[in-house]
Design a protein around this motif. Structure first.
Motif, PDB file in Angstrom:
ATOM      1  N   THR A  33       0.823  -1.217   0.000  1.00 48.62           N
ATOM      2  CA  THR A  33       0.000   0.000   0.000  1.00 48.62           C
ATOM      3  C   THR A  33       0.858   1.268   0.000  1.00 48.62           C
ATOM      4  O   THR A  33       0.434   2.302  -0.497  1.00 48.62           O
ATOM      5  CB  THR A  33      -0.979   0.035   1.196  1.00 48.62           C
ATOM      6  OG1 THR A  33      -0.222   0.073   2.415  1.00 48.62           O
ATOM      7  CG2 THR A  33      -1.907  -1.159   1.184  1.00 48.62           C
ATOM      8  N   ARG A  38       2.884   6.207  -2.906  1.00 46.69           N
ATOM      9  CA  ARG A  38       4.032   6.723  -3.666  1.00 46.69           C
ATOM     10  C   ARG A  38       3.635   7.020  -5.110  1.00 46.69           C
ATOM     11  O   ARG A  38       4.093   8.000  -5.706  1.00 46.69           O
ATOM     12  CB  ARG A  38       5.176   5.696  -3.652  1.00 46.69           C
ATOM     13  CG  ARG A  38       5.928   5.653  -2.344  1.00 46.69           C
ATOM     14  CD  ARG A  38       6.885   4.477  -2.277  1.00 46.69           C
ATOM     15  NE  ARG A  38       7.557   4.439  -1.008  1.00 46.69           N
ATOM     16  CZ  ARG A  38       8.757   5.006  -0.763  1.00 46.69           C
ATOM     17  NH1 ARG A  38       9.415   5.602  -1.730  1.00 46.69           N
ATOM     18  NH2 ARG A  38       9.292   4.961   0.426  1.00 46.69           N
ATOM     19  N   SER A  94       4.913  11.274   2.611  1.00 43.14           N
ATOM     20  CA  SER A  94       4.120  11.367   3.852  1.00 43.14           C
ATOM     21  C   SER A  94       3.116  12.504   3.788  1.00 43.14           C
ATOM     22  O   SER A  94       2.034  12.407   4.372  1.00 43.14           O
ATOM     23  CB  SER A  94       5.014  11.654   5.054  1.00 43.14           C
ATOM     24  OG  SER A  94       5.862  10.607   5.282  1.00 43.14           O
ATOM     25  N   ARG A 103      -6.636   9.021   1.301  1.00 41.71           N
ATOM     26  CA  ARG A 103      -6.652   7.775   2.080  1.00 41.71           C
ATOM     27  C   ARG A 103      -7.958   7.019   1.855  1.00 41.71           C
ATOM     28  O   ARG A 103      -7.965   5.820   1.652  1.00 41.71           O
ATOM     29  CB  ARG A 103      -6.444   8.048   3.580  1.00 41.71           C
ATOM     30  CG  ARG A 103      -5.157   8.775   3.918  1.00 41.71           C
ATOM     31  CD  ARG A 103      -4.818   8.629   5.387  1.00 41.71           C
ATOM     32  NE  ARG A 103      -4.433   7.269   5.691  1.00 41.71           N
ATOM     33  CZ  ARG A 103      -3.232   6.742   5.428  1.00 41.71           C
ATOM     34  NH1 ARG A 103      -2.285   7.490   4.899  1.00 41.71           N
ATOM     35  NH2 ARG A 103      -2.972   5.487   5.715  1.00 41.71           N
ATOM     36  N   ARG A 124       0.759   1.119   6.926  1.00 43.55           N
ATOM     37  CA  ARG A 124       0.795   1.747   8.247  1.00 43.55           C
ATOM     38  C   ARG A 124      -0.535   1.599   8.998  1.00 43.55           C
ATOM     39  O   ARG A 124      -0.574   1.695  10.211  1.00 43.55           O
ATOM     40  CB  ARG A 124       1.065   3.273   8.114  1.00 43.55           C
ATOM     41  CG  ARG A 124       2.340   3.659   7.411  1.00 43.55           C
ATOM     42  CD  ARG A 124       3.548   3.230   8.200  1.00 43.55           C
ATOM     43  NE  ARG A 124       4.778   3.766   7.628  1.00 43.55           N
ATOM     44  CZ  ARG A 124       5.305   3.405   6.474  1.00 43.55           C
ATOM     45  NH1 ARG A 124       4.710   2.475   5.748  1.00 43.55           N
ATOM     46  NH2 ARG A 124       6.431   3.936   6.041  1.00 43.55           N
ATOM     47  N   ASP A 125      -1.620   1.404   8.230  1.00 41.34           N
ATOM     48  CA  ASP A 125      -2.959   1.376   8.834  1.00 41.34           C
ATOM     49  C   ASP A 125      -3.692   0.091   8.462  1.00 41.34           C
ATOM     50  O   ASP A 125      -4.913   0.054   8.465  1.00 41.34           O
ATOM     51  CB  ASP A 125      -3.777   2.584   8.342  1.00 41.34           C
ATOM     52  CG  ASP A 125      -3.900   2.594   6.814  1.00 41.34           C
ATOM     53  OD1 ASP A 125      -3.124   1.869   6.146  1.00 41.34           O
ATOM     54  OD2 ASP A 125      -4.776   3.310   6.291  1.00 41.34           O
ATOM     55  N   ARG A 174       9.734  11.044   8.496  1.00 37.62           N
ATOM     56  CA  ARG A 174       8.557  10.344   7.954  1.00 37.62           C
ATOM     57  C   ARG A 174       7.773   9.626   9.047  1.00 37.62           C
ATOM     58  O   ARG A 174       6.546   9.677   9.081  1.00 37.62           O
ATOM     59  CB  ARG A 174       8.996   9.322   6.905  1.00 37.62           C
ATOM     60  CG  ARG A 174       8.938   9.929   5.543  1.00 37.62           C
ATOM     61  CD  ARG A 174       8.744   8.937   4.473  1.00 37.62           C
ATOM     62  NE  ARG A 174       9.877   8.049   4.319  1.00 37.62           N
ATOM     63  CZ  ARG A 174       9.748   6.820   3.835  1.00 37.62           C
ATOM     64  NH1 ARG A 174       8.566   6.356   3.512  1.00 37.62           N
ATOM     65  NH2 ARG A 174      10.805   6.059   3.681  1.00 37.62           N
ATOM     66  N   ASP A 178       3.891  10.386   9.780  1.00 37.33           N
ATOM     67  CA  ASP A 178       2.933   9.267   9.672  1.00 37.33           C
ATOM     68  C   ASP A 178       2.218   9.002  11.007  1.00 37.33           C
ATOM     69  O   ASP A 178       1.051   8.641  11.030  1.00 37.33           O
ATOM     70  CB  ASP A 178       3.652   7.979   9.227  1.00 37.33           C
ATOM     71  CG  ASP A 178       4.214   8.074   7.807  1.00 37.33           C
ATOM     72  OD1 ASP A 178       3.718   8.909   7.025  1.00 37.33           O
ATOM     73  OD2 ASP A 178       5.156   7.318   7.489  1.00 37.33           O
ATOM     74  N   ARG A 181      -0.278  12.434  11.977  1.00 32.52           N
ATOM     75  CA  ARG A 181      -1.314  13.016  11.112  1.00 32.52           C
ATOM     76  C   ARG A 181      -2.682  12.780  11.750  1.00 32.52           C
ATOM     77  O   ARG A 181      -2.848  11.843  12.557  1.00 32.52           O
ATOM     78  CB  ARG A 181      -1.232  12.400   9.716  1.00 32.52           C
ATOM     79  CG  ARG A 181      -1.559  10.933   9.702  1.00 32.52           C
ATOM     80  CD  ARG A 181      -1.405  10.310   8.337  1.00 32.52           C
ATOM     81  NE  ARG A 181      -1.598   8.882   8.430  1.00 32.52           N
ATOM     82  CZ  ARG A 181      -0.892   7.968   7.801  1.00 32.52           C
ATOM     83  NH1 ARG A 181       0.085   8.330   6.986  1.00 32.52           N
ATOM     84  NH2 ARG A 181      -1.158   6.697   7.943  1.00 32.52           N
TER      85      ARG A 181
HETATM   86  O1   DC Z   1       6.017   1.931   3.213  1.00 30.54           O
HETATM   87  P1   DC Z   1       6.475   3.127   2.380  1.00 30.54           P
HETATM   88  O2   DC Z   1       7.706   3.789   2.894  1.00 30.54           O
HETATM   89  O3   DC Z   1       6.588   2.807   0.932  1.00 30.54           O
HETATM   90  O4   DC Z   1       5.285   4.184   2.533  1.00 30.54           O
HETATM   91  C1   DC Z   1       5.298   5.418   1.866  1.00 30.54           C
HETATM   92  C2   DC Z   1       4.500   6.442   2.656  1.00 30.54           C
HETATM   93  O5   DC Z   1       3.117   6.176   2.604  1.00 30.54           O
HETATM   94  C3   DC Z   1       4.890   6.585   4.122  1.00 30.54           C
HETATM   95  O6   DC Z   1       5.119   7.940   4.425  1.00 30.54           O
HETATM   96  C4   DC Z   1       3.694   6.121   4.889  1.00 30.54           C
HETATM   97  C5   DC Z   1       2.562   6.191   3.920  1.00 30.54           C
HETATM   98  N1   DC Z   1       1.662   5.059   4.054  1.00 30.54           N
HETATM   99  C6   DC Z   1       0.502   5.241   4.741  1.00 30.54           C
HETATM  100  O7   DC Z   1       0.259   6.323   5.252  1.00 30.54           O
HETATM  101  N2   DC Z   1      -0.397   4.226   4.841  1.00 30.54           N
HETATM  102  C7   DC Z   1      -0.132   3.041   4.306  1.00 30.54           C
HETATM  103  N3   DC Z   1      -1.026   2.057   4.412  1.00 30.54           N
HETATM  104  C8   DC Z   1       1.078   2.818   3.604  1.00 30.54           C
HETATM  105  C9   DC Z   1       1.980   3.862   3.517  1.00 30.54           C
END
Ligand code: DC
Length: 221
Positions: A33, A38, A94, A103, A124-125, A174, A178, A181
């Protein structure tokens, strides 16, 4: 019944490498995700759209047709897998990922994918929002220094010129954005299994996660 595996963790914790190996082992679809956030960032940068221009960022997000082919992310027919890993994207993603409407759009897409396939999804979520009911949740972490070292080696091997201190600062920045927020901040789901990989090899982490998945599959045959 579809099986969903959620892997969350901070930047550069090795989630994508591990999730990809585990996905191949069990023949699950791997959904990265972070790559989706990205891709939104890259497409906006190409069109000079700042993360402060929320309406245009949302328009761009809606215009993107994304799908995964193994580890590859294909967006509107273009393979963006490598270009989205560039530090220019890492430095600002981010900010785009903090936009609540972006989102909502991406979470909907991620949930649709999990409805159709057995998935391993990292982000992350995932355990806290996207796949709240996933039976298997992992929280993968490592110290910021260890994560910076791994990212430095990965980028150097690809001949991308990088500086260790800049990577470390970017990772710390970052993680802060993250986690702070307002829209679905990065948190560990209460029912996630925490794995600190600072002193574990890649194959040890793969083995730990695989053993939980195997046990689950055996119990639900
Ligand atoms: O895992 P990554 O470094 O490729 O993630 C890129 C950015 O996206 C990072 O700043 C966190 C965000 N992200 C998010 O907010 N929710 C997710 N499910 C995945 C990544």
């Amino acid at each position: 019944m579809k099986i969903s595996v959620a892997i969350d963790g901070p930047a550069a914790a090795g989630k994508s490498t591990i999730a990809n190996i585990v996905a191949q082992k069990f023949n699950f679809m791997y959904i990265n995700t972070g790559a989706m956030y990205r891709a939104v960032t890259l497409m906006c940068i190409r069109q000079n759209i700042s993360y402060t221009d929320v309406n245009r960022v949302c328009e761009v997000t809606k215009s993107l047709k994304m799908h995964f082919e193994g580890e590859k992310l294909i967006v509107n027919g273009e393979d963006l897998t490598e270009s989205i890993k560039h530090p220019t994207i890492s430095n600002t993603v981010s900010n785009y990922a903090a936009i609540s409407d972006v989102r909502k759009l991406l979470v909907k897409l991620q949930q649709q994918m999990a409805g159709e396939y057995n998935v391993i999804m990292d982000g992350r979520d995932i355990g806290s929002v996207v796949l709240k009911n996933a039976p298997l949740k992992f929280f993968l972490t490592a110290s910021p220094e260890e994560r910076a070292k791994r990212r430095y080696n990965e980028l150097s091997e690809k001949n991308i010129s990088v500086n260790y201190d800049e990577i470390l600062n970017d990772i710390i920045k970052r993680d802060h954005i993250d986690s702070h927020r307002s829209s679905s901040p990065f948190v560990k789901a209460e029912d996630a299994v925490e794995i600190d990989s600072s002193f574990l090899s890649l194959s040890e982490v793969v083995q730990i996660i695989s053993s939980y998945i195997k046990k689950y599959i055996e119990e639900h045959r």
